[in-house]
Write a protein that holds these residues in place. Sequence first.
Motif, mmCIF file in Angstrom:
data_model
loop_
_atom_site.group_PDB
_atom_site.id
_atom_site.type_symbol
_atom_site.label_atom_id
_atom_site.label_comp_id
_atom_site.label_asym_id
_atom_site.label_seq_id
_atom_site.Cartn_x
_atom_site.Cartn_y
_atom_site.Cartn_z
ATOM 1 N N SER A 57 0.826 -1.212 0.000
ATOM 2 C CA SER A 57 0.000 0.000 0.000
ATOM 3 C C SER A 57 0.856 1.255 0.000
ATOM 4 N N VAL A 58 1.960 1.223 0.751
ATOM 5 C CA VAL A 58 2.844 2.392 0.816
ATOM 6 C C VAL A 58 3.756 2.448 -0.401
ATOM 7 N N ASP A 59 4.273 1.287 -0.816
ATOM 8 C CA ASP A 59 5.237 1.251 -1.917
ATOM 9 C C ASP A 59 4.620 1.723 -3.232
ATOM 10 N N GLY A 60 3.329 1.451 -3.424
ATOM 11 C CA GLY A 60 2.683 1.858 -4.663
ATOM 12 C C GLY A 60 2.490 3.349 -4.806
ATOM 13 N N LEU A 61 2.786 4.085 -3.740
ATOM 14 C CA LEU A 61 2.634 5.545 -3.791
ATOM 15 C C LEU A 61 3.858 6.248 -4.338
ATOM 16 N N PHE A 62 4.965 5.505 -4.472
ATOM 17 C CA PHE A 62 6.228 6.124 -4.871
ATOM 18 C C PHE A 62 6.761 5.451 -6.136
ATOM 19 N N GLY A 63 7.641 6.161 -6.819
ATOM 20 C CA GLY A 63 8.233 5.625 -8.034
ATOM 21 C C GLY A 63 7.761 6.364 -9.271
ATOM 22 N N ASP A 64 8.410 6.069 -10.391
ATOM 23 C CA ASP A 64 8.086 6.753 -11.643
ATOM 24 C C ASP A 64 6.721 6.357 -12.189
ATOM 25 N N ASP A 65 6.286 5.129 -11.893
ATOM 26 C CA ASP A 65 5.023 4.643 -12.445
ATOM 27 C C ASP A 65 3.996 4.431 -11.339
ATOM 28 N N CYS A 66 4.069 5.234 -10.281
ATOM 29 C CA CYS A 66 3.166 5.071 -9.152
ATOM 30 C C CYS A 66 1.791 5.645 -9.491
ATOM 31 N N PHE A 67 0.835 5.411 -8.586
ATOM 32 C CA PHE A 67 -0.533 5.858 -8.814
ATOM 33 C C PHE A 67 -0.614 7.381 -8.913
ATOM 34 N N ILE A 68 0.114 8.068 -8.047
ATOM 35 C CA ILE A 68 0.067 9.539 -8.062
ATOM 36 C C ILE A 68 0.600 10.087 -9.378
ATOM 37 N N GLN A 69 1.695 9.516 -9.855
ATOM 38 C CA GLN A 69 2.296 9.986 -11.096
ATOM 39 C C GLN A 69 1.406 9.691 -12.298
ATOM 40 N N SER A 70 0.744 8.544 -12.291
ATOM 41 C CA SER A 70 -0.037 8.114 -13.460
ATOM 42 C C SER A 70 -1.418 8.740 -13.512
ATOM 43 N N HIS A 71 -2.041 8.973 -12.346
ATOM 44 C CA HIS A 71 -3.454 9.349 -12.349
ATOM 45 C C HIS A 71 -3.755 10.706 -11.724
ATOM 46 N N ILE A 72 -2.778 11.335 -11.060
ATOM 47 C CA ILE A 72 -3.063 12.611 -10.410
ATOM 48 C C ILE A 72 -2.194 13.739 -10.978
ATOM 49 N N SER A 73 -0.887 13.530 -10.949
ATOM 50 C CA SER A 73 0.008 14.590 -11.423
ATOM 51 C C SER A 73 0.400 14.429 -12.884
ATOM 52 N N GLY A 74 -0.055 13.346 -13.537
ATOM 53 C CA GLY A 74 0.293 13.119 -14.934
ATOM 54 C C GLY A 74 -0.407 14.088 -15.877
ATOM 55 N N GLU A 75 0.163 14.263 -17.038
ATOM 56 C CA GLU A 75 -0.424 15.159 -18.040
ATOM 57 C C GLU A 75 -1.496 14.430 -18.851
ATOM 58 N N GLY A 76 -2.366 15.202 -19.472
ATOM 59 C CA GLY A 76 -3.392 14.647 -20.333
ATOM 60 C C GLY A 76 -4.639 14.193 -19.610
ATOM 61 N N LEU A 77 -4.752 14.490 -18.314
ATOM 62 C CA LEU A 77 -5.926 14.103 -17.541
ATOM 63 C C LEU A 77 -6.741 15.346 -17.205
ATOM 64 N N SER A 78 -8.058 15.200 -17.256
ATOM 65 C CA SER A 78 -8.931 16.324 -16.950
ATOM 66 C C SER A 78 -8.961 16.583 -15.445
ATOM 67 N N GLY A 79 -9.470 17.758 -15.086
ATOM 68 C CA GLY A 79 -9.554 18.095 -13.670
ATOM 69 C C GLY A 79 -10.475 17.166 -12.905
ATOM 70 N N GLY A 80 -11.565 16.755 -13.558
ATOM 71 C CA GLY A 80 -12.500 15.835 -12.912
ATOM 72 C C GLY A 80 -11.865 14.479 -12.655
ATOM 73 N N LYS A 81 -11.080 13.992 -13.627
ATOM 74 C CA LYS A 81 -10.395 12.715 -13.470
ATOM 75 C C LYS A 81 -9.392 12.778 -12.323
ATOM 76 N N LYS A 82 -8.659 13.880 -12.245
ATOM 77 C CA LYS A 82 -7.656 14.023 -11.189
ATOM 78 C C LYS A 82 -8.321 14.118 -9.816
ATOM 79 N N ALA A 83 -9.415 14.868 -9.727
ATOM 80 C CA ALA A 83 -10.127 14.996 -8.454
ATOM 81 C C ALA A 83 -10.678 13.637 -8.015
ATOM 82 N N GLY A 84 -11.239 12.912 -8.977
ATOM 83 C CA GLY A 84 -11.748 11.571 -8.663
ATOM 84 C C GLY A 84 -10.637 10.632 -8.237
ATOM 85 N N ALA A 85 -9.450 10.772 -8.880
ATOM 86 C CA ALA A 85 -8.314 9.923 -8.531
ATOM 87 C C ALA A 85 -7.803 10.235 -7.126
ATOM 88 N N VAL A 86 -7.892 11.500 -6.706
ATOM 89 C CA VAL A 86 -7.488 11.863 -5.340
ATOM 90 C C VAL A 86 -8.388 11.159 -4.327
#
Length: 256
Positions: A57-86
């Motif tokens: 659970s903790v390890d998946g939060l870090f790294g180049d391909d982590c959830f935060i990088q792919s679904h929250i701070s990544g480019e090409g995602l709408s604001g609604g998608k990012k808010a939902g991912a948070v």
Amino acid sequence: MEKNLPFVSLSLADNGYNKLVIPFLGKLDGGSVFKNIITLLLSVLAVALLLGGIYLSVDGLFGDDCFIQSHISGEGLSGGKKAGAVVGLIVGFATSILAAWSAFSILKKRTEQMKTIEYDGLLSFVFVKASPRLILVTGELLFVLYLYMGILQIIAALVGSSVYAPLLGYTASVLSVFPGMEYFSESIPQQIVGDYDNFGQHIKIGIMSTALSFLLLIIFYIYKEIYNYIMKLATNLISFLPKFAIPIAIRKRNEN
């Protein structure tokens, strides 16, 4: 105190023989050694499930391909998608910790119950008493993990975005061990996603996964009953087998 060495008496050898060897052999005869080994392994596995779940659970939060990088701070995602991912990250992290704790608690309780089983022989303990309980606890653990997947899929449908689910690999690896579980293992996704454009489909998948978790639990209860029936048949067959003996007659010759 029993003497250990022949011809001579050495206090060090005699003490070790009486305090270590003789009690250990007594525990072997009583079965406590075998029982302790099995319950110790299960206890270690329970702790591993808890710590492993927290680590994933903790390890998946870090790294180049982590959830935060792919679904929250990544480019090409709408604001609604990012808010939902948070929201999906917060709920998914909390649910993952809860699932790991639930799996640990179930295995811990079943291990404590196994410690109370009366030992009347290694074969009886392993195949008649312990194995049905191991089948049952496996089904209970898979129920928790599959229910975890179904709940997170429903959350993903509601927030319309991806949800953090680092424990999906646990379920697939355990399911692959048991026969007839191909449908369940193949239905486990790589990640939990949601989209308002396909809300009905995603919510349906979540509800079906939740329902399948209960079906999975029922299947393992059936596995347990089938195993007990097979063991009962085998036991009756062994007891039915005739006991072979070679009759020996001793005759005395009378001499007149």
